[in-house]
Design a protein around this motif. Structure first.
Motif, PDB file in Angstrom:
ATOM      1  N   GLY A 102       0.810  -1.216   0.000  1.00  0.00           N
ATOM      2  CA  GLY A 102       0.000   0.000   0.000  1.00  0.00           C
ATOM      3  C   GLY A 102       0.841   1.264   0.000  1.00  0.00           C
ATOM      4  N   LYS A 103       2.061   1.183  -0.547  1.00  0.00           N
ATOM      5  CA  LYS A 103       2.987   2.323  -0.558  1.00  0.00           C
ATOM      6  C   LYS A 103       3.580   2.509  -1.957  1.00  0.00           C
ATOM      7  CE  LYS A 103       4.348   1.396   4.245  1.00  0.00           C
ATOM      8  NZ  LYS A 103       5.489   1.034   5.141  1.00  0.00           N
ATOM      9  N   ALA A 104       2.700   2.725  -2.915  1.00  0.00           N
ATOM     10  CA  ALA A 104       3.153   2.833  -4.306  1.00  0.00           C
ATOM     11  C   ALA A 104       4.228   3.894  -4.523  1.00  0.00           C
ATOM     12  CB  ALA A 104       1.953   3.090  -5.221  1.00  0.00           C
ATOM     13  N   PRO A 105       4.117   5.085  -3.893  1.00  0.00           N
ATOM     14  CA  PRO A 105       5.148   6.110  -4.145  1.00  0.00           C
ATOM     15  C   PRO A 105       6.555   5.685  -3.745  1.00  0.00           C
ATOM     16  CG  PRO A 105       3.198   7.114  -3.189  1.00  0.00           C
ATOM     17  CD  PRO A 105       3.003   5.629  -3.087  1.00  0.00           C
ATOM     18  N   THR A 106       6.688   4.782  -2.762  1.00  0.00           N
ATOM     19  CA  THR A 106       8.026   4.368  -2.329  1.00  0.00           C
ATOM     20  C   THR A 106       8.720   3.473  -3.359  1.00  0.00           C
ATOM     21  OG1 THR A 106       7.102   2.469  -1.129  1.00  0.00           O
ATOM     22  CG2 THR A 106       7.414   4.507   0.112  1.00  0.00           C
ATOM     23  N   TYR A 107       7.957   3.023  -4.354  1.00  0.00           N
ATOM     24  CA  TYR A 107       8.566   2.206  -5.409  1.00  0.00           C
ATOM     25  C   TYR A 107       9.648   2.993  -6.147  1.00  0.00           C
ATOM     26  CZ  TYR A 107       9.131  -0.472  -9.715  1.00  0.00           C
ATOM     27  OH  TYR A 107       9.654  -1.172 -10.763  1.00  0.00           O
ATOM     28  N   THR A 108       9.473   4.313  -6.237  1.00  0.00           N
ATOM     29  CA  THR A 108      10.472   5.156  -6.914  1.00  0.00           C
ATOM     30  C   THR A 108      11.825   5.055  -6.230  1.00  0.00           C
ATOM     31  OG1 THR A 108       8.735   6.684  -7.585  1.00  0.00           O
ATOM     32  CG2 THR A 108      10.997   7.501  -7.656  1.00  0.00           C
ATOM     33  N   ILE A 109      11.821   5.093  -4.894  1.00  0.00           N
ATOM     34  CA  ILE A 109      13.073   4.972  -4.133  1.00  0.00           C
ATOM     35  C   ILE A 109      13.711   3.614  -4.404  1.00  0.00           C
ATOM     36  CG2 ILE A 109      14.080   4.948  -1.814  1.00  0.00           C
ATOM     37  CD1 ILE A 109      11.703   6.686  -0.921  1.00  0.00           C
ATOM     38  N   TYR A 110      12.875   2.580  -4.365  1.00  0.00           N
ATOM     39  CA  TYR A 110      13.343   1.210  -4.600  1.00  0.00           C
ATOM     40  C   TYR A 110      13.969   1.089  -5.991  1.00  0.00           C
ATOM     41  CZ  TYR A 110      12.840  -3.815  -5.597  1.00  0.00           C
ATOM     42  OH  TYR A 110      13.055  -5.121  -5.964  1.00  0.00           O
ATOM     43  N   ALA A 111      13.292   1.639  -7.003  1.00  0.00           N
ATOM     44  CA  ALA A 111      13.777   1.538  -8.380  1.00  0.00           C
ATOM     45  C   ALA A 111      15.092   2.295  -8.565  1.00  0.00           C
ATOM     46  CB  ALA A 111      12.722   2.067  -9.345  1.00  0.00           C
ATOM     47  N   LEU A 112      15.212   3.452  -7.934  1.00  0.00           N
ATOM     48  CA  LEU A 112      16.451   4.237  -8.037  1.00  0.00           C
ATOM     49  C   LEU A 112      17.630   3.491  -7.411  1.00  0.00           C
ATOM     50  CD1 LEU A 112      15.153   7.848  -7.266  1.00  0.00           C
ATOM     51  CD2 LEU A 112      16.023   6.990  -9.455  1.00  0.00           C
ATOM     52  N   ILE A 113      17.398   2.877  -6.264  1.00  0.00           N
ATOM     53  CA  ILE A 113      18.455   2.107  -5.595  1.00  0.00           C
ATOM     54  C   ILE A 113      18.902   0.952  -6.475  1.00  0.00           C
ATOM     55  CG2 ILE A 113      18.954   0.585  -3.643  1.00  0.00           C
ATOM     56  CD1 ILE A 113      17.135   2.387  -1.933  1.00  0.00           C
ATOM     57  N   ASN A 114      17.939   0.228  -7.055  1.00  0.00           N
ATOM     58  CA  ASN A 114      18.275  -0.908  -7.903  1.00  0.00           C
ATOM     59  C   ASN A 114      18.981  -0.480  -9.182  1.00  0.00           C
ATOM     60  OD1 ASN A 114      17.332  -2.797  -6.146  1.00  0.00           O
ATOM     61  ND2 ASN A 114      15.486  -3.310  -7.283  1.00  0.00           N
ATOM     62  N   GLY A 115      18.593   0.667  -9.724  1.00  0.00           N
ATOM     63  CA  GLY A 115      19.281   1.180 -10.905  1.00  0.00           C
ATOM     64  C   GLY A 115      20.737   1.488 -10.621  1.00  0.00           C
ATOM     65  N   LEU A 116      21.007   2.102  -9.465  1.00  0.00           N
ATOM     66  CA  LEU A 116      22.380   2.406  -9.067  1.00  0.00           C
ATOM     67  C   LEU A 116      23.182   1.127  -8.849  1.00  0.00           C
ATOM     68  CD1 LEU A 116      24.496   4.507  -8.239  1.00  0.00           C
ATOM     69  CD2 LEU A 116      23.574   4.416  -5.914  1.00  0.00           C
ATOM     70  N   ILE A 117      22.547   0.141  -8.235  1.00  0.00           N
ATOM     71  CA  ILE A 117      23.211  -1.140  -7.989  1.00  0.00           C
ATOM     72  C   ILE A 117      23.600  -1.800  -9.315  1.00  0.00           C
ATOM     73  CG2 ILE A 117      22.796  -3.530  -7.218  1.00  0.00           C
ATOM     74  CD1 ILE A 117      21.231  -2.319  -4.876  1.00  0.00           C
ATOM     75  N   GLY A 118      22.721  -1.695 -10.315  1.00  0.00           N
ATOM     76  CA  GLY A 118      23.014  -2.273 -11.619  1.00  0.00           C
ATOM     77  C   GLY A 118      24.246  -1.665 -12.251  1.00  0.00           C
ATOM     78  N   VAL A 119      24.393  -0.348 -12.151  1.00  0.00           N
ATOM     79  CA  VAL A 119      25.561   0.334 -12.706  1.00  0.00           C
ATOM     80  C   VAL A 119      26.837  -0.124 -12.001  1.00  0.00           C
ATOM     81  CG1 VAL A 119      26.681   2.571 -13.011  1.00  0.00           C
ATOM     82  CG2 VAL A 119      24.230   2.338 -13.429  1.00  0.00           C
ATOM     83  N   ILE A 120      26.771  -0.228 -10.684  1.00  0.00           N
ATOM     84  CA  ILE A 120      27.939  -0.652  -9.903  1.00  0.00           C
ATOM     85  C   ILE A 120      28.332  -2.081 -10.261  1.00  0.00           C
ATOM     86  CG2 ILE A 120      28.772  -1.151  -7.570  1.00  0.00           C
ATOM     87  CD1 ILE A 120      26.976   1.150  -6.589  1.00  0.00           C
ATOM     88  N   THR A 121      27.331  -2.961 -10.396  1.00  0.00           N
ATOM     89  CA  THR A 121      27.607  -4.365 -10.691  1.00  0.00           C
ATOM     90  C   THR A 121      28.320  -4.523 -12.027  1.00  0.00           C
ATOM     91  OG1 THR A 121      25.628  -4.999  -9.455  1.00  0.00           O
ATOM     92  CG2 THR A 121      26.589  -6.649 -10.914  1.00  0.00           C
ATOM     93  N   VAL A 122      27.871  -3.780 -13.045  1.00  0.00           N
ATOM     94  CA  VAL A 122      28.507  -3.862 -14.369  1.00  0.00           C
ATOM     95  C   VAL A 122      29.988  -3.512 -14.273  1.00  0.00           C
ATOM     96  CG1 VAL A 122      28.608  -2.790 -16.654  1.00  0.00           C
ATOM     97  CG2 VAL A 122      26.408  -3.456 -15.689  1.00  0.00           C
TER      98      VAL A 122
END
Length: 465
Positions: A102-122
């Protein structure tokens, strides 16, 4: 979600309304259209015969390559199971934030964190690939991913646990993608050795085809599951029943886990194409590269016939010190099985065309060697370093491709000697001329076979007999 809420008239507990979702979709459509048109207008390609696509790629041809190339088939089956699983899981995540937490707006924070993690992993991949084999990177990555999936499944309504589980699940995804991509690329040479011809375009089209297939399946699964769980337009987290939540979680976590494990099983049993095997394949292709030359034989015969009395000047392709080919540490070159030739201990990392001719072998995945056929039909190989195929292209840059005509003095490639030496290899450049039944009869006269030379200095005269 910020865009959805910006366009919405009613926030609907952070889920947005129909107007908001339409605004989001319209924004995506406009950005996609503008950037696509921009590529079309501002990107300019060289127009030459090499780039004329005279043969269409059909779905049937892709399947044909898959059937004949068992290693491509194995990694394709691995990847289609894997990518379908992760796309199902990734596509469900916004639904989880919206209808479970029930916290749809917090998905943005989650997506940003995962995007940053993807860059670091590469950025970590080169070091990991150097320390571990590709197979180990794959298996370790799958293990980490499954741990993240379990943590996510047990997180419930805890935002920190959801973010932690999602981050761990996301962390190895770029690594697995790169491992799969490298194996698919290596399967080009595997197919070339097995079938006698390269199917590079068809082979490399397999991966995006599988991504699209996985995305289509994921879209269907997510749509049906969301409908069955009651996660439809206008619904809120409070309206989702326990039964609906159970259905949703079962499909979101269990199905991807099963698909990922099935893909891993196929990889462990069927995929044999590792770095060592690929190096052996390329080594074998080097020994027989002149037996599979592509091109217009009739035109070549006419050119060769017209120049049979010519004496061709062959220049040093690189700056350095001339050495007898028999002195190099590569047995196939030293014992003469690769043909007569010469070696150069380089003082510079630039390779130039020693004579006018056509690129007939370019080893695109390793970029360590080039096969060239002179305008009067004489093939020769320029090979940089000993066992440098094991470097998988690291430290090499190629400026030409198969089928391209070059003039004497054109830059062909560059290599970085410190990278070759750091990998434990000899950086000696070897030039070998190959004779076979379909090449003109010629004789090599060495104008210079010792001392320092600059690229462009004549070192050999090729006399047609």
């Amino acid at each position: 979600m910020p865009l959805v809420l910006f366009f919405s008239l009613n926030s609907n507990s952070g889920n947005g309304d129909g107007r908001g979702w339409f605004g989001f979709a319209a924004t995506v459509a406009i950005i996609a259209a503008v950037t696509s048109i921009g590529v079309g207008i501002f990107t300019h390609e060289k127009k030459n015969e090499l780039r004329n696509n005279t043969e269409s790629t059909s779905f049937g041809k892709v399947l044909g390559v898959l059937v004949k190339n068992d290693q491509l088939m194995a990694i394709a089956l691995t990847y289609v199971l894997y990518t379908t699983g992760i796309q199902i899981m990734n596509s469900f995540q916004l639904y989880y934030f919206t209808y479970i937490m029930g916290k749809a707006p917090t998905y943005t924070i989650y997506a940003l964190i995962n995007g940053l993690i993807g860059v670091i992993t590469v950025s970590l991949f080169p070091g990991l690939a150097k320390k571990f084999s590709r197979r180990r990177v794959f298996f370790y990555s799958i293990l980490v991913m499954l741990i993240g999936l379990v943590l996510f499944a047990l997180a419930g309504h805890s935002l920190p646990m959801v973010i932690l589980g999602g981050a761990i699940f996301m962390l190895p995804q770029p690594l697995i993608f790169l491992v799969v991509l490298m194996i698919i690329t290596d399967s080009v040479e595997y197919g070339q050795l097995k079938l006698g011809h390269r199917d590079e375009g068809l082979t490399l089209s397999v991966r995006p085809l599988l991504d699209k297939f996985g995305g289509a399946v994921a879209g269907g699964v997510v749509g049906m599951t969301a409908t069955a769980a009651g996660m439809i337009s206008g619904a809120t987290a409070d309206q989702i029943t326990a039964h609906g939540t159970s259905i949703f979680k079962l499909i979101m976590f269990a199905v991807p886990a099963i698909l990922i494990l099935l893909g891993t099983f196929v990889f462990s049993r069927k995929v044999k194409l590792d770095e060592k095997m690929h190096a052996q394949i390329v080594d074998e292709l080097e020994k027989t590269w002149h037996q599979h030359l592509e091109g217009d034989d009739s035109a070549l015969s006419e050119t060769a016939a017209a120049e049979t009395t010519a004496t061709l000047s062959f220049a040093a392709p690189v700056d350095g010190k001339l050495l007898p080919l028999s002195s190099v540490s590569a047995p196939a070159f030293a014992n003469g099985s690769m043909g007569e030739g010469i070696a150069i201990k380089p003082t510079d990392g630039q390779i130039f065309a020693p004579v006018a001719g056509t690129i007939v072998a370019d080893f695109p995945s390793t970029r360590h060697a080039l096969g060239i056929r002179t305008d009067n039909g004489i093939p020769f190989l320029i090979h940089v370093g000993v066992d440098t195929v094991e470097m998988q292209g690291t430290g090499f840059v190629s400026y030409v491709e198969n089928g391209q005509h070059v003039e004497a003095g054109d830059k062909l490639m560059e290599f970085w000697s410190p990278a070759i030496k750091e990998a434990g290899h000899d950086d000696t450049v070897m030039i070998a001329f190959t004779k076979s039944d379909d090449t003109p009869n010629y004789e090599l006269k060495f104008v210079k076979n010792e001392g320092l030379v600059d690229h462009g200095d004549e070192i050999i005269q090729i006399e047609n007999k």
